[in-house]
Design an enzyme around this catalytic site. Structure first.
Site, mmCIF file in Angstrom:
data_model
loop_
_atom_site.group_PDB
_atom_site.id
_atom_site.type_symbol
_atom_site.label_atom_id
_atom_site.label_comp_id
_atom_site.label_asym_id
_atom_site.label_seq_id
_atom_site.Cartn_x
_atom_site.Cartn_y
_atom_site.Cartn_z
ATOM 1 N N GLY A 138 2.267 4.171 1.373
ATOM 2 C CA GLY A 138 2.778 3.473 2.710
ATOM 3 C C GLY A 138 3.231 5.641 2.842
ATOM 4 O O GLY A 138 3.855 5.983 4.257
ATOM 5 N N GLY B 57 1.032 -0.871 0.672
ATOM 6 C CA GLY B 57 -0.273 -0.292 -0.520
ATOM 7 C C GLY B 57 0.654 1.171 0.081
ATOM 8 O O GLY B 57 1.617 1.305 -0.276
ATOM 9 N N GLY C 7 6.751 8.233 6.586
ATOM 10 C CA GLY C 7 4.943 8.625 6.155
ATOM 11 C C GLY C 7 5.905 9.842 4.585
ATOM 12 O O GLY C 7 5.286 10.265 4.296
ATOM 13 N N ASP D 35 4.193 -4.283 -7.334
ATOM 14 C CA ASP D 35 4.005 -3.079 -6.529
ATOM 15 C C ASP D 35 4.362 -1.924 -7.516
ATOM 16 O O ASP D 35 4.175 -0.538 -7.262
ATOM 17 C CB ASP D 35 3.860 -3.494 -5.381
ATOM 18 C CG ASP D 35 5.634 -3.238 -4.523
ATOM 19 O OD1 ASP D 35 6.369 -4.407 -5.496
ATOM 20 O OD2 ASP D 35 5.741 -2.634 -4.519
ATOM 21 N N ASN D 36 5.634 -1.903 -8.337
ATOM 22 C CA ASN D 36 5.819 -0.714 -9.069
ATOM 23 C C ASN D 36 5.755 -0.390 -10.037
ATOM 24 O O ASN D 36 6.486 -0.123 -10.903
ATOM 25 C CB ASN D 36 7.301 -0.506 -8.948
ATOM 26 C CG ASN D 36 8.065 -0.391 -7.559
ATOM 27 O OD1 ASN D 36 6.886 -0.085 -6.564
ATOM 28 N ND2 ASN D 36 9.033 -0.282 -6.493
ATOM 29 N N ARG E 21 3.049 14.323 -7.390
ATOM 30 C CA ARG E 21 2.959 12.976 -8.306
ATOM 31 C C ARG E 21 2.089 13.198 -9.600
ATOM 32 O O ARG E 21 1.310 13.166 -8.962
ATOM 33 C CB ARG E 21 3.516 12.519 -8.327
ATOM 34 C CG ARG E 21 3.641 10.737 -9.781
ATOM 35 C CD ARG E 21 4.242 9.186 -8.944
ATOM 36 N NE ARG E 21 2.885 8.847 -7.910
ATOM 37 C CZ ARG E 21 4.220 8.064 -7.579
ATOM 38 N NH1 ARG E 21 5.198 7.481 -7.613
ATOM 39 N NH2 ARG E 21 3.206 6.686 -6.270
#
EC number: 2.7.7.-
Length: 484
Positions: free
Chosen positions: A83, A81, A116, A244-245, A166
């Protein structure tokens, strides 16, 4: 900014709502005018600075962090997830919507004991590589801005926090599908819901049925292969190709210890955490297929295995054809009128022999391609020859190259065309590091100059030749860590 909130309203089980924690004394470190235009913005303002630094609410934003899983260095992690990335929603621009995310916006339910935050050096690197790849015509997410602060954070030592703003056509990753197949077993309904959402939002020409699902997966395979073909052509190593990337849309995504090649090295490793070279430069095409196979496994509740395998078998061709197109353009080879397996094989051999010579002679990848812009392809004596130690091997290759090249009627036009596809400037790690050091010292000028050059990588910029040079001794072979 004007937002829509389709992901937030339609997929409530795919995220946790969380609000950013503002950074202290925010300041604009960098800003991309053309990225801003994507979402209808013009200039940075004080009001926008407060909103994007997490110190004020942004009108229309609904803040959330997405949940997903993924294969990291070959092993499955059931719950990852966002982070440290908090999404505001989909900003509506003149030509479509873009997710806006604050990377470094503060802790989320998926931070896994992290703070974070993102540090300034990683935020600057992500901004610069997003600019660089886009202007090299590589599919990529974008970066609107970098916001600095005086907030201290600890990594290996004390650093300052920053936020990268982003922009992404979507933040949906391979890992989203893996999560609802493996980690949330028995939730095929959610897998289908995610698949239907993805198709409706990003592939509206496809139907949400069995035929549409297969056509969609083929498109994902093709888009992923095309992205990696671009990486190999420009000499870009991502460094952390975990599932996940991997963007479901085939956009370069989640930049960490990336690097562009200096000296050509097939087994180049840019990630300090990858000593065995799983994600080495030359391994990227194979990793792309492996990651797609993991995605296919996650889709088995929806798409029959035989169909998935048949589509995966098209990956190699989906990679080779765009790669050949890009490399033929770099070499100035004419397009093939009639596709031929034999011609493709011969051209791949010609390209491969050239890169082998580059590696053997320790030549700079970008500079060597750029030299073609000075080449008289009709001459028996190549200007490139002096760069090679083993001139006999080069002469053999050059003879084959000239034979494949054929007649060149307008040499200046041919040279100009080479310079339009072979960049003079890339984001070398040492240049990024110099810009970061300058920012730490309160000087933004080197960062802004580097950004300007990277937005025009094919231009000569004669007054900035130093930015095209090979790295100094201290900057050779820089390997970055995942710490950010």
């Amino acid at each position: 900014m004007k937002f829509k909130q389709d992901f937030f309203t339609q997929l409530p089980e795919f995220y946790s709502q969380v609000y950013p924690q503002g950074i202290t004394k925010p300041e604009w470190l960098a800003w991309s005018d053309d990225a801003a235009q994507l979402i209808g913005l013009s200039q940075p303002t004080d009001e926008l600075l407060l909103g994007l630094s997490g110190n004020a609410a942004v009108d229309g934003a609904t803040y959330y962090a997405q949940v997903y899983s993924g294969h990291q260095f070959g092993g499955y992690t059931p719950r990852l997830g966002d982070g440290r990335s908090i999404i505001l929603g989909e900003a509506i621009g003149p030509n479509g919507a873009w997710d806006v995310a604050l990377k470094g916006g503060g802790p989320t339910p998926y931070s896994r004991r992290g703070d974070g935050r993102a540090v300034m050096r990683s935020a600057v690197r992500e901004f610069l590589v997003s600019e660089a790849l886009h202007h090299l015509h590589v599919p990529t997410t974008r970066a609107l801005a970098v916001i600095g602060s005086d907030l201290p954070v600890w990594r290996e030592s004390q650093e300052t926090a920053a936020i990268t703003v982003r922009l992404a056509r979507s933040h949906i990753r391979f890992g989203h599908f893996e999560f609802f197949c493996h980690s949330e077993r028995g939730r095929a309904d959610k897998l289908i819901q995610l698949l239907n959402f993805t198709i409706t939002q990003h592939y509206p020409h496809l139907s949400c049925d069995a035929a549409g699902y297969k056509a969609w997966f083929l498109q994902v395979v093709q888009d992923t292969a095309k992205m990696i073909a671009h990486w190999q052509a420009v000499g870009f190593a991502h460094g952390v190709m975990n599932t996940d990337n991997m963007s479901i849309l085939g956009d370069s995504f989640d930049f960490g210890p990336f690097a562009f090649l200096d000296t050509f090295q097939e087994d180049f490793i840019c990630n300090h955490s990858d000593p065995e070279g799983r994600y080495a430069f030359g391994q990227q095409p194979g990793v792309g297929l492996w990651n797609l196979q993991r995605l296919a496994q996650a889709l088995t509740p929806v798409i029959p295995s035989d169909d998935l395998i048949a589509i995966l078998n098209q990956y190699q061709e989906a990679l080779v054809q765009p790669y050949l197109r890009l490399m033929r353009a770099k070499l100035g080879l004419s397009a093939v009128d009639v596709p031929s397996v034999e011609q493709d094989k011969q051209d791949l051999d010609l390209i491969g022999r050239f890169t082998v010579l580059m590696e053997k002679n320790q030549l700079d990848y970008t500079q060597t391609w750029r030299q073609l812009g000075k080449l008289d392809p009709t001459s028996k004596h190549s200007a490139l020859r002096d760069d090679f130690i083993d001139v006999s091997q080069f002469d053999t290759w050059y003879q084959a190259y000239q034979q494949r090249l054929g007649a060149v009627a307008d040499i200046p036009a041919w040279q100009t065309e080479r310079n339009s596809v072979n960049p003079k400037y890339i984001l070398r790690n040492y240049l990024a590091q110099e810009a970061i050091i300058a920012v730490e010292e309160g000087n933004l000028a080197p960062l802004h100059l580097l950004q300007k050059i990277l937005t025009q990588p094919f231009a000569e910029h004669a007054e900035h030749e130093d930015l095209a040079k090979r790295p100094p001794d201290w900057g050779q072979g820089l390997i970055m860590s995942c710490s950010s």
